[in-house]
Structures are given as C-alpha cells and as structure tokens.
Design a protein around this motif. Structure first.
Motif, mmCIF file in Angstrom:
data_model
loop_
_atom_site.group_PDB
_atom_site.id
_atom_site.type_symbol
_atom_site.label_atom_id
_atom_site.label_comp_id
_atom_site.label_asym_id
_atom_site.label_seq_id
_atom_site.Cartn_x
_atom_site.Cartn_y
_atom_site.Cartn_z
ATOM 1 N N ASN A 53 0.965 -1.305 -0.004
ATOM 2 C CA ASN A 53 0.231 -0.080 -0.109
ATOM 3 C C ASN A 53 0.762 1.209 -0.018
ATOM 4 O OD1 ASN A 53 -2.223 1.278 -0.256
ATOM 5 N ND2 ASN A 53 -2.760 1.330 1.996
ATOM 6 N N LYS A 54 1.860 1.398 -0.863
ATOM 7 C CA LYS A 54 2.762 2.357 -0.937
ATOM 8 C C LYS A 54 2.745 2.749 -2.442
ATOM 9 C CE LYS A 54 4.032 3.156 3.250
ATOM 10 N NZ LYS A 54 4.219 4.641 3.919
ATOM 11 N N THR A 55 3.425 3.918 -2.879
ATOM 12 C CA THR A 55 3.674 4.230 -4.348
ATOM 13 C C THR A 55 4.834 3.635 -4.792
ATOM 14 O OG1 THR A 55 4.892 6.276 -3.852
ATOM 15 C CG2 THR A 55 2.453 6.569 -3.783
ATOM 16 N N PRO A 56 4.662 3.553 -5.854
ATOM 17 C CA PRO A 56 6.131 3.074 -6.634
ATOM 18 C C PRO A 56 7.299 3.663 -6.504
ATOM 19 C CG PRO A 56 4.184 2.793 -8.260
ATOM 20 C CD PRO A 56 3.875 3.523 -7.043
ATOM 21 N N THR A 57 7.153 5.186 -6.057
ATOM 22 C CA THR A 57 8.243 5.964 -5.784
ATOM 23 C C THR A 57 8.765 5.616 -4.602
ATOM 24 O OG1 THR A 57 7.386 7.675 -7.123
ATOM 25 C CG2 THR A 57 8.952 8.332 -5.584
ATOM 26 N N GLN A 58 7.752 5.251 -3.504
ATOM 27 C CA GLN A 58 8.116 4.996 -2.114
ATOM 28 C C GLN A 58 8.807 3.672 -2.198
ATOM 29 O OE1 GLN A 58 4.233 5.581 -0.607
ATOM 30 N NE2 GLN A 58 4.716 7.527 0.081
ATOM 31 N N ILE A 59 8.261 2.632 -3.110
ATOM 32 C CA ILE A 59 9.211 1.470 -2.999
ATOM 33 C C ILE A 59 10.477 1.500 -3.336
ATOM 34 C CG2 ILE A 59 9.291 -0.893 -4.057
ATOM 35 C CD1 ILE A 59 6.665 -0.513 -2.080
ATOM 36 N N ALA A 60 10.474 2.349 -4.632
ATOM 37 C CA ALA A 60 11.894 2.639 -4.951
ATOM 38 C C ALA A 60 13.021 3.290 -4.058
ATOM 39 C CB ALA A 60 11.886 3.605 -6.272
ATOM 40 N N LEU A 61 12.628 4.212 -3.357
ATOM 41 C CA LEU A 61 13.212 4.877 -2.214
ATOM 42 C C LEU A 61 13.745 3.985 -0.961
ATOM 43 C CD1 LEU A 61 11.550 8.514 -2.358
ATOM 44 C CD2 LEU A 61 13.862 7.877 -3.222
ATOM 45 N N ARG A 62 12.593 3.352 -0.828
ATOM 46 C CA ARG A 62 12.796 2.043 0.566
ATOM 47 C C ARG A 62 13.785 1.155 -0.146
ATOM 48 N NH1 ARG A 62 12.081 1.785 5.816
ATOM 49 N NH2 ARG A 62 13.262 -0.382 6.084
ATOM 50 N N TYR A 63 13.879 0.777 -1.018
ATOM 51 C CA TYR A 63 14.689 -0.284 -1.632
ATOM 52 C C TYR A 63 16.246 0.103 -1.516
ATOM 53 C CZ TYR A 63 17.490 -2.520 -5.284
ATOM 54 O OH TYR A 63 18.527 -3.514 -5.830
ATOM 55 N N LEU A 64 16.319 1.408 -1.819
ATOM 56 C CA LEU A 64 17.640 2.132 -1.731
ATOM 57 C C LEU A 64 18.122 2.016 -0.431
ATOM 58 C CD1 LEU A 64 17.342 5.014 -4.465
ATOM 59 C CD2 LEU A 64 18.752 2.768 -4.626
ATOM 60 N N ILE A 65 17.278 2.453 0.510
ATOM 61 C CA ILE A 65 17.454 2.366 2.099
ATOM 62 C C ILE A 65 17.872 0.993 2.490
ATOM 63 C CG2 ILE A 65 16.625 2.933 4.363
ATOM 64 C CD1 ILE A 65 15.064 5.068 3.126
ATOM 65 N N GLN A 66 17.283 0.178 2.232
ATOM 66 C CA GLN A 66 17.438 -1.422 2.452
ATOM 67 C C GLN A 66 18.717 -1.914 2.142
ATOM 68 O OE1 GLN A 66 12.865 -2.447 3.340
ATOM 69 N NE2 GLN A 66 14.116 -4.035 2.996
ATOM 70 N N ILE A 67 19.368 -1.214 0.815
ATOM 71 C CA ILE A 67 20.423 -2.014 0.218
ATOM 72 C C ILE A 67 21.626 -0.971 0.879
ATOM 73 C CG2 ILE A 67 19.671 -2.953 -1.864
ATOM 74 C CD1 ILE A 67 20.879 -0.392 -3.271
ATOM 75 N N GLY A 68 21.459 -0.420 1.976
ATOM 76 C CA GLY A 68 22.355 0.552 2.632
ATOM 77 C C GLY A 68 22.661 1.847 2.179
ATOM 78 N N THR A 69 21.981 2.322 1.130
ATOM 79 C CA THR A 69 22.297 3.634 0.667
ATOM 80 C C THR A 69 21.454 4.825 1.321
ATOM 81 O OG1 THR A 69 21.022 3.876 -1.403
ATOM 82 C CG2 THR A 69 23.162 2.698 -1.454
ATOM 83 N N VAL A 70 22.101 6.069 0.830
ATOM 84 C CA VAL A 70 21.253 7.155 1.520
ATOM 85 C C VAL A 70 20.590 7.777 0.124
ATOM 86 C CG1 VAL A 70 21.416 9.281 2.593
ATOM 87 C CG2 VAL A 70 22.655 7.403 3.524
ATOM 88 N N PRO A 71 19.197 7.630 -0.049
ATOM 89 C CA PRO A 71 18.939 8.472 -1.314
ATOM 90 C C PRO A 71 18.504 9.824 -0.896
ATOM 91 C CG PRO A 71 17.230 7.064 -0.440
ATOM 92 C CD PRO A 71 18.423 6.733 0.508
ATOM 93 N N ILE A 72 18.523 10.701 -2.215
ATOM 94 C CA ILE A 72 18.586 12.057 -1.651
ATOM 95 C C ILE A 72 17.476 12.632 -3.090
ATOM 96 C CG2 ILE A 72 20.498 12.574 -0.468
ATOM 97 C CD1 ILE A 72 21.742 13.329 -3.177
ATOM 98 N N PRO A 73 16.278 11.979 -3.098
ATOM 99 C CA PRO A 73 15.198 12.482 -4.311
ATOM 100 C C PRO A 73 15.000 14.098 -4.090
ATOM 101 C CG PRO A 73 14.153 11.431 -2.389
ATOM 102 C CD PRO A 73 15.518 11.169 -2.040
ATOM 103 N N LYS A 74 14.988 14.701 -5.058
ATOM 104 C CA LYS A 74 14.706 15.997 -5.421
ATOM 105 C C LYS A 74 13.192 16.210 -5.652
ATOM 106 C CE LYS A 74 14.016 19.548 -8.438
ATOM 107 N NZ LYS A 74 12.985 19.867 -9.484
ATOM 108 N N SER A 75 12.661 17.100 -4.948
ATOM 109 C CA SER A 75 11.340 17.459 -5.616
ATOM 110 C C SER A 75 11.067 19.234 -4.933
ATOM 111 C CB SER A 75 10.211 16.513 -4.898
ATOM 112 O OG SER A 75 8.849 17.130 -5.343
ATOM 113 N N VAL A 76 10.604 19.680 -5.709
ATOM 114 C CA VAL A 76 10.040 21.106 -5.454
ATOM 115 C C VAL A 76 8.552 20.996 -5.224
ATOM 116 C CG1 VAL A 76 11.878 22.312 -6.365
ATOM 117 C CG2 VAL A 76 10.038 21.825 -7.721
ATOM 118 N N THR A 77 7.953 19.888 -5.235
ATOM 119 C CA THR A 77 6.484 19.849 -5.177
ATOM 120 C C THR A 77 6.007 19.247 -3.825
ATOM 121 O OG1 THR A 77 6.468 18.995 -7.396
ATOM 122 C CG2 THR A 77 4.477 18.879 -6.326
#
Ligand SMILES: NC(=O)c1ccc[n+]([C@@H]2O[C@H](COP(=O)([O-])OP(=O)(O)OC[C@H]3O[C@@H](n4cnc5c(N)ncnc54)[C@H](OP(=O)(O)O)[C@@H]3O)[C@@H](O)[C@H]2O)c1
Length: 314
Positions: free
Chosen positions: A240-264
């Motif tokens: 029950n999450k958006t595809p974007t949230q899954i993509a970011l959560r994946y990066l956290i779980q492989i041990g990286t620190v994602p820095i998505p950009k948004s101005v929205t």
C-alpha cells in the motif's frame, strides 16, 4: 512529523538516511521546498556550488533556525567542491565561497563533486578552448583531497567525502588520506543498483549516497522503466505504498542514502513516508532483478580524461 533514522559514519558523525536533493530546481522553488521539507521532518539537504542555489538553501535553513523549529546541529547540510576549484591552493576559496552563499558557519559534509578538474580564468567560469569545449586540467584529486582535509582541521567542514568516484579512485584516496571519506555520492537507483561499489565501499566503511534515486521520472515516456514495471507495481500494491516509495525504500534497505529532489510539496511528503514498512527479502530480490546497469549521468564530455570515473565497471 516524520523522524528520519540516522546512520553513523566512519568519523562518528551521524547522517539522516534520507535527504532532499535540490539540483535544477529554480531558486524560489528550492527555497520553498527546503522550508517545507524541514517543516515535515527532512534534516539532510543536498546542494552544490554548481546548482547555483546555495543562497536560497541557506536562507531557508536559517529561517527555520530563527523560527526555533530546528537548531543548526539538527540540520545535515551537504555541498560540493566545484571542478574549477580543484587546485589545492583554491580549495579553501571554494569552501568559503559556499559558506558565504549559505550564510552558515560550517558545512556538515563537503564532497569533491567530480574527480576531474576544470580550468577557470576567474574561479567562477569554465575555461573553454577555441572550439568552445571545456578545458579539463590534470589536477590530481589526491592533492585536492589533502586540501579538503585542511578544511576539517580548520573547522570549516565537519566531514569530507567524494562524489562520482569509482573504486580505484577511492582506493587512491584511501592509500594517502589522513581523514577517510565518509561517503561517496553516486548515481544509484533500481536500474543501476551499484551492488559492487556498495560492497567495496562497505569494506572501507564508506556510505554510498544515492543520487538520481528515482532516475528522474518522465511519466509521459513511462521512464524509468522500473517505476512502471508490473513487478514494482505489484509490490507497491502489496505494501500500500507508491512505486516511488518502494524505489526509495529499496535504496535504504541496500544500505544507501537516497536524496530525491522535489520542489512539489505533495511529492516531498510522499518521499519521506518510508519508515513505517519494510520490504521482505523476497521482494528485495524481485527489485534486484530490475537492475540493468543503465546510467543517466554519463559525463561524456570528460570521457577521454585520465580521471574519468565511468570507464571501469565500478
Ligand atoms: N553528485 C552529483 O554529481 C549529482 C548528480 C545528480 C544529482 N545529484 C543530487 O541528487 C539529487 C537527486 O537527483 P536528481 O534530482 O537528478 O533526480 P531524482 O531525484 O531521481 O528525480 C528528480 C525528479 O523527480 C521528480 N519527483 C520527485 N519525487 C517524485 C515523486 N514522488 N513522484 C514523481 N516524481 C517525483 C521531481 O519533480 P518535481 O521537483 O517537479 O517535484 C524531479 O523532476 C539532485 O537533486 C542533487 O541534489 C548529485
């Protein structure tokens, strides 16, 4: 307000495991985005001399400090040494220029933005040859690193790190350094999951920050393919999450620190809502299978330079 977990770096400092990117945002948009992001819980902000928005990023942060919402020490501000400031005698100038634009006393993490240096007639613009091509120089990033270490000793920056460095280049730094890089910021997303560089970096206690974590979505073109794939969409429905949230959560779980950009604002809020679920090992394997090695940032104009970082596998 979301509380973002932190990761402890090799010098004992802590970095929030999610940051706000600011590249290519228009100045006023970035100013509003940083303010809103801090209001809802972001504490890690990523900018660079080259993004031409350090003034607005700093202004937004100082405003939130003045309002009493956060203290300076709650914020993790990352900026980057420009390629035109690689000469060891110019590194401190580059850092002080960023500090002045930001209106801050120190930078939490200062990165060498790219391993290849560029000549500059005035420390502001890129030198170009008669054909209009950027004039790269041969300043050795190892010498640049030694000057970066002095910034820590002077208290101008708390930590130093790398960006767009490959494993061999990182190894050259590790062989000579007095102060180890805490991070290497590289392109990383589901299609380019950087498993080999992550493994190498982990061995040396260096954290990978994931830039372009969403691979710069172009919904009209259904790009990047992973965000629109049946596999990722099925996983997003399951949690029950958006595809974007899954993509970011994946990066956290492989041990990286994602820095998505948004101005929205709605997206800034969507991108921080990652800490109330965990992807299973099976779902992580499905997402691993979407890796194609496809890059967005190829830096082709420096491809023939001896310090071009992308000519080896990782
Ligand atoms: N070190 C380096 O060389 C380097 C290189 C590239 C980037 N970076 C850093 O990494 C940050 C992130 O990379 P990036 O900006 O290139 O790419 P990105 O974060 O993968 O993508 C940014 C794009 O995604 C859109 N977006 C954000 N959240 C979304 C959501 N929830 N749903 C749909 N679309 C969404 C944004 O639109 P809106 O803004 O319109 O909402 C923006 O157009 C940069 O901003 C910069 O700080 C560093």
């Amino acid at each position: 307000m979301v509380v973002i977990p932190k990761i402890t770096l090799n010098n004992g400092t802590q970095m929030p495991v999610l940051g706000l990117g600011t590249y290519r945002g228009k100045s006023d948009e970035v100013y509003n985005a940083v303010k809103y992001a801090i209001e809802i819980g972001y504490r890690h902000i990523d900018t660079a001399y080259y993004y031409d928005n350090e003034v607005e990023v700093g202004k937004a942060i100082r405003e939130k400090i003045d309002q009493g919402l956060v203290k300076r020490e709650d914020i993790y501000l990352v900026t980057k040494l420009a390629s035109i400031h690689h000469e060891p005698s110019v590194v401190e100038y580059g850092c002080r220029t960023s500090l002045e634009s930001l209106g801050l006393d120190y930078i939490d993490l200062y990165l060498i933005h790219f391993p290849v240096g560029v000549d500059s007639p005035d420390r502001k613009t890129h030198a170009v040859d008669e054909k209009g091509n950027v004039k790269y120089n041969d300043v050795d990033y190892v010498d640049t690193w030694r000057a970066m270490e002095k910034l820590v000793e002077k208290g101008l920056v708390k930590s130093i790190g790398l960006s767009n460095f490959n494993s061999e280049q990182t190894k050259r730094i590790l062989d000579i350094c007095k102060i180890k890089p805490v991070t290497n910021q590289v392109e990383c997303h589901i299609e380019l999951n950087q498993k080999k560089l992550i493994e190498f970096s982990k061995k040396h206690d260096i954290v990978i920050t994931a830039y372009c974590p969403l691979a710069r979505p172009k919904p009209a073109e259904k790009k990047p393919a992973f965000l629109f794939s049946d596999k990722l969409i099925a996983i997003s429905k399951k949690y029950n999450k958006t595809p974007t949230q899954i993509a970011l959560r994946y990066l956290i779980q492989i041990g990286t620190v994602p820095i998505p950009k948004s101005v929205t604002n709605t997206r800034i809020a969507e991108n921080i809502d990652l800490f109330d679920f965990e992807l299973s090992a099976d779902d992580m394997s499905v997402l691993d299978s979407l890796n194609t090695g496809q890059r967005i940032c190829k830096f082709e104009s420096s491809a023939n330079h001896k310090y071009y970082p992308l000519s080896i596998e990782f």
